[in-house]
Design an enzyme around this catalytic site. Structure first.
Site, PDB file in Angstrom:
ATOM      1  N   GLU A 263       0.884  -1.165   0.000  1.00  0.00           N
ATOM      2  CA  GLU A 263       0.000   0.000   0.000  1.00  0.00           C
ATOM      3  C   GLU A 263       0.916   1.206   0.000  1.00  0.00           C
ATOM      4  O   GLU A 263       1.736   1.359   0.909  1.00  0.00           O
ATOM      5  CB  GLU A 263      -0.856  -0.045   1.262  1.00  0.00           C
ATOM      6  N   CYS A 299      -3.585   6.912   5.550  1.00  0.00           N
ATOM      7  CA  CYS A 299      -3.560   6.561   4.129  1.00  0.00           C
ATOM      8  C   CYS A 299      -4.820   7.049   3.417  1.00  0.00           C
ATOM      9  O   CYS A 299      -4.820   7.214   2.201  1.00  0.00           O
ATOM     10  CB  CYS A 299      -3.389   5.067   3.950  1.00  0.00           C
TER      11      CYS A 299
END
Ligand code: NAP
Length: 524
Positions: A263, A299
């Site tokens: 990620e 994120c």
């Protein structure tokens, strides 16, 4: 306090190079020393993990569930020292870390429940049809099996929930994969406390030696050695694009390429439709909380706001400026992350086409590495002209892109890279006129949000935390929620096996709660 690498139960760790954890708010060393692992220790941990795999993969779901629940109990049993150490190492506040500990233990229990329920193996059974014409059908039964030893890179921004016993570790252990954690050097003390909890749980519940190990390192050598080790089968990572892609490249260049679930950053665009701004510009400015919470180090933090110029947009900007001015500065996770934030946001602000529309003036000068909230503005034309504006600026930063009209707004959306999330702020009676934008958002992101902030990820059954590249390296998977177990398994079909020789999950008479396909008809 000296912390050594934890390799299985009995391995005597070496006493190599030492490093210390740093308090990012003061820049001072924290108590305790950590021994960086050697390459031979990385090899030893992986050999043990591979040996453990032979046993662990065949341990029942019930026993694995007991192991996961026991880890959760041991984490709770650490008590306040865990939160205190995490606060010192990360600069994150008490309430956030209390919540994160709850999320961590709940994730472990969620996977334990999944193992009890059993359907995650996706058993599919085609029984034989001996008299089928022109040829008989043979008995074939398929289900998921674990891939093998997994390397988990702890993330800096979730010292518990995306770290040693975080979502990746919980999902891998649930699937039947032994785990080696490469601890993030920003929170080694927090990592050590949680690693001890896992070791205790493994011993208590009779798990094989090597089912879990943790290695410390303040450089890249150990991470590289683990990714390149021939017995490693999967890698998980959350962090920078540079770090994630370095691991993806390493894994692809092996003799046996292996999956890296990385990620790597997302700007999480929010589209503001005109009527929503007209009706509730001031209310929408409350998004300042999502932009700035925990110094914006999420994120899913909204780093890009996209709207068409209007008087209502000016009202939104004014309200956002007032809200952002009132946000206190906050300590960032590491000096490196703070320096990166200042460099990237500073570089953008210095561009002639960019102006500042909101900025905090509440800076805590008694501390260092402070993330100070700022929102900039740019025209859609200027945004489209330079790729640098599309990069993630990790921290309390967002950029408002102002389009002349709907067509230009669509052009901006078309120009974006893959995202974890995309949000649309709208009134229900105007959305139908913007079907094309909604379609584009579905194509762009892993999670599409209507009228809500992208931060605050629900850990559950239907969540998708993973989107098109570069937000993640493989958009078909999620790193949050029960489906994240799919990253650690592969399908195997058993053909022409006698009922008694098959795994329990594939036996027709077994009362396990698993969906089966009998002669092309689904039954429970
Ligand atoms: P990072 O560069 O993301 O690294 C994360 C982990 O991977 C660390 O343990 C790091 O080791 C290791 N690593 C990185 N590159 C490697 C390589 N080439 N070979 C082997 N191991 C490697 O570091 P970070 O300090 O956590 O974050 C830096 C930036 O990442 C942030 O400023 C932000 O832009 C981004 N970030 C994004 C998210 C998100 O969720 N979007 C989360 C966290 C960070 P070392 O630490 O020892 O170098």
């Amino acid at each position: 306090m000296e912390t050594r690498n934890l390799i299985g139960y009995n391995y005597q760790p070496e006493l190599g190079n030492k490093f210390k954890a740093v308090d990012p708010s003061l820049g001072t060393d924290l108590p305790g020393e950590f021994y960086a692992a050697s390459i031979s220790e990385a090899n030893a941990a992986m050999e043990l993990a591979d040996k453990a795999f032979a046993t662990y993969r065949n341990i029942s779901g019930e026993k694995k569930a007991a192991f996961l629940r026991s880890i959760a109990e041991e984490i709770i049993a650490i008590g306040p020292p865990l939160i205190e150490r995490a606060m010192l190492e990360s600069g994150l506040p008490d309430t956030r870390l209390q919540g994160e500990r709850g999320r961590t233990t709940n994730q472990l229990k969620m996977f334990a429940d999944l193992l009890d329920e059993g359907s995650w193996v996706e058993a599919i059974i085609d029984t034989a049809i001996p008299d089928r014409q022109p040829l008989p059908r043979i008995d074939i039964r398929k289900m998921m099996v674990p891939l093998g030893p997994c390397v988990v890179f702890g993330a800096s921004n979730f010292p518990m929930a995306f770290s040693v016993a975080g979502g990746d570790t919980a999902a891998a252990l649930a699937a039947g994969c032994p785990v080696i954690v490469k601890a993030h050097p920003a929170h080694p003390g927090t990592s050590a406390l949680v690693a001890e909890a896992i070791k205790k749980a493994a011993e208590k519940t009779g798990m094989p030696e090597g089912v879990f190990s943790i290695l410390y390192d303040d450089g890249y050598a150990i991470g590289e050695a683990l990714v390149k080790h021939p017995k490693t089968k999967i890698v998980t990572f959350t962090g920078s694009f540079k770090g994630g892609m370095a691991l993806v490249k390493m894994a692809r260049e092996r003799y046996e390429p292996i999956p890296v679930f990385a990620e790597m950053g997302s700007t999480n665009p929010i589209i503001f439709l005109p009527k929503a701004l007209e009706n509730r510009a001031e209310d929408l400015a409350k998004l300042s909380a999502s932009i700035t919470a925990n110094a914006g180090q999420f994120c899913t933090q909204p780093g890009l706001l996209i709207a068409i110029k209007s008087d209502a947009l000016d009202r939104f900007k004014n309200a956002l400026a007032i809200a952002i001015a009132d946000v206190n500065s906050a300590t960032m996770l590491t000096p490196g992350i703070c320096a990166n934030f200042n460099k990237l946001s500073g570089g953008i602000i210095a561009d002639d086409s960019v102006s500042i529309i909101a900025q905090s003036d509440k800076i805590d000068n008694s501390k260092i590495n402070q993330g100070v909230a700022v929102v900039t503005e740019i025209t859609a034309a200027a945004f489209l002209a330079d790729e640098k504006f599309k990069e993630e600026v990790f921290g309390p930063y967002s950029m408002l892109v102002v389009a002349d009209d709907v067509a230009q707004m669509e052009q901006v959306v078309d120009s974006l890279h893959g995202q974890l999330t995309a949000t649309i702020m709208t009134e229900s009676d105007e959305l139908a006129n913007y079907k094309s934008i909604t379609d584009k958002l579905v194509n762009l992101a892993g999670r599409v949000i209507l009228n809500g902030p992208p931060t605050g990820v629900e850990v559950g059954n239907a969540i998708q935390h993973g989107g098109p590249f570069p937000s993640t390296s493989d958009s078909r998977f999620t790193s949050v929620g029960i489906s994240s177990i799919k990253r650690f398994v592969r399908p195997v079909a058993w053909q022409n096996w006698n009922e008694e020789l098959l795994p329990d999950e594939l036996k027709t008479g077994n009362p396990l709660n698993i969906w089966r396909l009998f002669n092309n008809e689904w039954k429970k």
